[in-house]
Scaffold this active site. Structure first.
Site, PDB file in Angstrom:
ATOM      1  N   TYR A 204     -96.729   5.155 -43.805  1.00 38.58           N
ATOM      2  CA  TYR A 204     -96.827   6.393 -43.032  1.00 38.58           C
ATOM      3  C   TYR A 204     -98.160   7.063 -43.372  1.00 38.58           C
ATOM      4  O   TYR A 204     -99.189   6.418 -43.416  1.00 38.58           O
ATOM      5  CB  TYR A 204     -95.592   7.275 -43.285  1.00 38.58           C
ATOM      6  CG  TYR A 204     -95.416   8.330 -42.227  1.00 38.58           C
ATOM      7  CD1 TYR A 204     -95.358   7.967 -40.873  1.00 38.58           C
ATOM      8  CD2 TYR A 204     -95.341   9.671 -42.553  1.00 38.58           C
ATOM      9  CE1 TYR A 204     -95.224   8.929 -39.883  1.00 38.58           C
ATOM     10  CE2 TYR A 204     -95.210  10.638 -41.573  1.00 38.58           C
ATOM     11  CZ  TYR A 204     -95.153  10.261 -40.236  1.00 38.58           C
ATOM     12  OH  TYR A 204     -95.030  11.205 -39.261  1.00 38.58           O
TER      13      TYR A 204
ATOM     14  N   LYS B 277     -75.783  -8.057 -25.992  1.00 35.03           N
ATOM     15  CA  LYS B 277     -76.934  -8.778 -25.439  1.00 35.03           C
ATOM     16  C   LYS B 277     -78.088  -8.766 -26.440  1.00 35.03           C
ATOM     17  O   LYS B 277     -78.787  -9.767 -26.622  1.00 35.03           O
ATOM     18  CB  LYS B 277     -77.360  -8.097 -24.133  1.00 35.03           C
ATOM     19  CG  LYS B 277     -78.355  -8.891 -23.317  1.00 35.03           C
ATOM     20  CD  LYS B 277     -77.653 -10.019 -22.588  1.00 35.03           C
ATOM     21  CE  LYS B 277     -78.611 -10.745 -21.687  1.00 35.03           C
ATOM     22  NZ  LYS B 277     -78.056 -11.057 -20.385  1.00 35.03           N
TER      23      LYS B 277
END
Length: 751
Positions: A41, A96
């Site tokens: 970060y 999926k």
């Protein structure tokens, strides 16, 4: 083949445990120190941000975009359930997403959009474009799905693919190529009748026309009959594109003389008379789900010369979308594609068709319990063929490169194929193969501890999964009460509850046990107590007399106690060469550790026997055994008396003339790490070991539990090997699913 039964309770439990949903997000970089966080970060992250701002293509280098697909729906056409809405479609979209990961190592996340407004849906997806490398649209009703997909393809610079349309079309095309090849017909000559003018049907016909089928030879039908030029009723622009100049008006009329029938409509839409009227060697793809337009049995009853495919896994030639979308996206992502075009879909279809014509690997035949050879009952590869991952994506990628869809063409195709092979988790296909073998064997499985709710759930799962007959040892009233408490009130009628009070064989069992034990200090009263009151002994006696094919126990008592009880009935001790082999599954690897059950402090002869038992288990699970005798020394250094037996054990195997690879003694890193192995070119191992034979049971136990707790490895076992009966022991902390896995191993007689 037995049908699998899934109950609502099981389905809900599967989605609830161990955590709600079907996947989680994990970090791929270290996140432990302050320096790690500074790189991940602020301030370190600013550097790739500036690089991407200066050159957007580098997003594929510095972010997960290049291997991230969104599965997006608004829930207007969920499976066969209709318009359930966005939120209710989430379990399907999560499913999926995990299929993408399981079959092609594509990271995928589901996005459910709560709108039926076409423009709002298009805008939402378009705005998310920078996040993803591809968009998989799912379960959106027609005709909106056509508009949404077309607009997004035009307005986005990443692949947009509506799987309900094109996934079905690609697999259908692959199967049809092979069916016509077997029939001696050409796609440009055949007459094709399609029933079902929805998204999938229209996509099938469009793709077949792109592959050479002639417009005038293709008749499309819907609920109102043939779509002909001039028809006004029930028409739209997508149907109109396939209207033909014909006098045919009904499906019945259209079927007469047709070479090919494609069905994406409803159960029973096709009659035997229709099939009978078709041309010689007809091809019938009855793809309605869950029930086909006509069953293969009914079609073959009137036309033995027909080649039939359905959407179902319990019939040959399953048209299954999982053969397409994972590999299409894998190939498209790997060239940073702008789109998935017709040429890429056609390449996928041809690659699938060609794969089905090749010899089927042994592990696939093993998994399906039968030999598969190219022919009328095998025109489409099976979803669990391990070659799919390295055969289909290269074909898709090449087509993308040849048609200008690739941002980054692949230079070395051979290296690309090798990288694809290494992406897949081999443990998944191993476990799939074992489950398929268990289903083929239909073993009567004895579950010894019928008073434990986990065992009862596992027994019911075993039975309902179509694996065989579950025989539960317990008291009927107690079993029934516990099943009711577990939400399985009706299951007591399915499983068989057995105990000493209701068996006809107790006297036979007692006589057998007395003959084995009377010279070991057991009198008649002791024998009665063991046979009639000890469920582990009773279960072992059932197995010994052929009143069951396998035995699972261990959920309620320590393994040492159970092994002692089993030894009353079977020879399962050091003298008989028994051994416990524990499988560790972690990060796509499977490692066996032995012995984890029988031998406290084995000598070199025992260690050699343990290695042989472990090799048999590995072979039974479809692996080529590579044994390492592990210690704290490597090939004699440092010298230690305690490591000497690990040095001598391979020499015992030399004398026995075994056929598998083995080497030792060595440290664990030399056994498992290819780079560490390279320092010892004289080693007989051709690759990292998959079996670790350890010096003593305490080191085995420490190793297994450390891997389980610290690394999160999945533990299967100990698998009891070298006993004249298929007995598997789970641990006292096993879940119902763990117990089921052990039952599957027992059904396959692993060990």
């Amino acid at each position: 083949m037995s049908k699998t039964r899934v109950t609502p309770e099981e389905a809900l439990a599967f989605h609830l445990e161990p955590t709600p949903g079907k996947f989680e997000i994990t970090a791929t970089v270290p996140m432990t120190t302050q320096r790690d966080l500074s790189l991940a970060y602020s301030p370190g992250v600013a550097v790739p941000c500036e690089a991407i701002a200066a050159n957007p293509e580098t997003a594929y280098d510095y972010t997960n975009k290049g291997n991230l697909v969104a599965v997006i729906s608004n829930g207007t056409a969920v499976l066969g359930l209709g318009n359930l809405g966005a939120l209710a479609s989430k379990p399907v979209m999560e499913g999926k997403a995990v299929l993408f990961k399981r079959f092609a190592d594509v990271n995928s996340i589901d996005v459910e959009l709560d709108t039926e407004d076409t423009d709002a849906f298009i805008n939402a997806v378009k705005l998310m474009g920078p996040t993803f490398g591809g968009i998989n649209l799912e379960d959106i009703k027609a005709p909106e799905c056509f508009i949404i997909e077309q607009r997004l393809k035009e307005e986005m610079d990443i692949p947009v693919f509506h799987d309900d349309q094109h996934g079905t079309a690609v697999i259908c095309a692959a199967g049809l190529l092979n069916a016509l090849y077997l029939s001696g017909k050409k796609i440009e000559d055949v007459r094709i009748v399609l029933n079902g003018a929805g998204a999938a049907g229209i996509a099938c016909l469009e793709l077949l026309k792109a592959m050479g089928a002639r417009h005038q030879n293709c008749i499309m039908c819907d609920t109102k009959g043939v779509i002909y030029q001039g028809r006004a009723e029930g028409m739209n622009q997508w149907k109109s594109a396939h209207a033909v100049d014909t006098k045919l008006r009904t499906l019945d009329e259209a079927m007469a003389g047709a070479d090919v029938f494609l069905g994406v409509s409803v159960k029973g839409a096709v009659t035997q008379d229709m099939v009978n009227s078709m041309a010689e060697n007809p091809v019938i793809f009855a793809m309605a789900n869950p029930d086909p337009e006509i069953t293969p049995e009914d079609a073959h009853d009137v036309r033995p010369d027909a080649i039939v495919a359905t959407g179902r896994s319990d019939y040959p030639n399953q048209v299954n979308n999982v053969l397409g979308f994972p590999y299409l996206f894998r190939g498209a992502l790997d060239i940073n594609a702008r789109a998935i075009n017709d040429e890429m879909k056609i390449a996928c279809a041809h690659a699938l068709a060609n794969l089905a014509r090749e010899d089927v690997p042994d592990e696939v035949a093993l998994a399906y319990g039968k030999n598969l050879t190219f022919g009328r009952d095998y025109i489409i590869p099976t979803p669990f063929d391990p070659r799919l991952i390295h055969r289909i994506p290269p074909a898709v990628a090449l087509a993308g490169m040849n048609t200008g869809a690739a941002r980054r063409p692949i230079i070395d195709m051979e290296a690309y194929e090798l990288s694809l092979k290494s992406r897949m988790d081999p443990t998944a296909s191993i476990l799939r193969g074992i489950n398929a073998r268990a289903r083929a064997n239909q073993a009567r499985m004895i579950f010894a501890e019928g008073d434990d709710p986990r065992v009862l759930r596992a027994a019911v799962m075993y039975q309902r999964a179509g694996l065989g007959k579950a025989l539960v040892v317990g008291r009927p009233d107690d079993v029934k009460t516990k099943l009711e408490m577990a939400g399985l009130a009706d299951a007591d009628r399915e499983i068989e509850i057995v105990n000493a009070a209701n068996t006809l064989h107790l006297e036979t069992y007692k006589h057998f046990l007395y003959e084995r034990l009377h010279r070991r200090g057991f009198d008649a009263q002791d024998i009665h107590r063991l046979a009639a009151r000890d469920r582990h002994v009773f279960s072992a006696l059932m197995l010994a007399h052929g009143h069951g094919d396998g035995l699972v126990t261990g959920a309620t008592r320590k393994s040492a106690h159970i092994l002692d009880r089993i030894n009353h009935v079977f020879d399962a001790d050091i003298a008989s060469g028994a051994a416990g082999i524990t499988a560790l599954l972690h990060k796509g690897r499977i490692i066996f550790i032995a012995d984890t059950l029988v031998h406290e402090w084995p000598d070199e002869e025992d260690l050699a026997t343990i290695a042989e038992r472990a090799a048999t288990v590995a072979q039974n699970m479809g692996l080529e055994p590579r044994v390492a005798f592990v210690s704290f020394s490597t090939f004699g250094y440092p010298v230690s008396e305690r490591a000497e037996k690990m040095y001598l054990a391979p020499k015992v195997l030399d004398a026995r003339g075994v056929s598998f690879e083995y080497e030792g003694e060595m440290t664990v890193d030399v056994a498992l790490n290819a780079k560490a192995q390279a320092s010892y070119p004289f080693s007989r191992l051709t690759g990292p070991a998959n079996i670790l034979v350890v010096p003593a049971r305490h080191s085995a136990s420490i190793s297994v539990k450390l891997m389980q707790e610290m690394a999160g490895a999945t533990v299967i076992g100990p698998i009891l090997a070298g006993v004249n009966g298929s007995i598997q022991m789970c641990s006292t902390v096993s879940t119902a699913n763990d117990i089921l896995n052990m039952a599957v191993l027992a059904a396959c007689k692993v060990g």
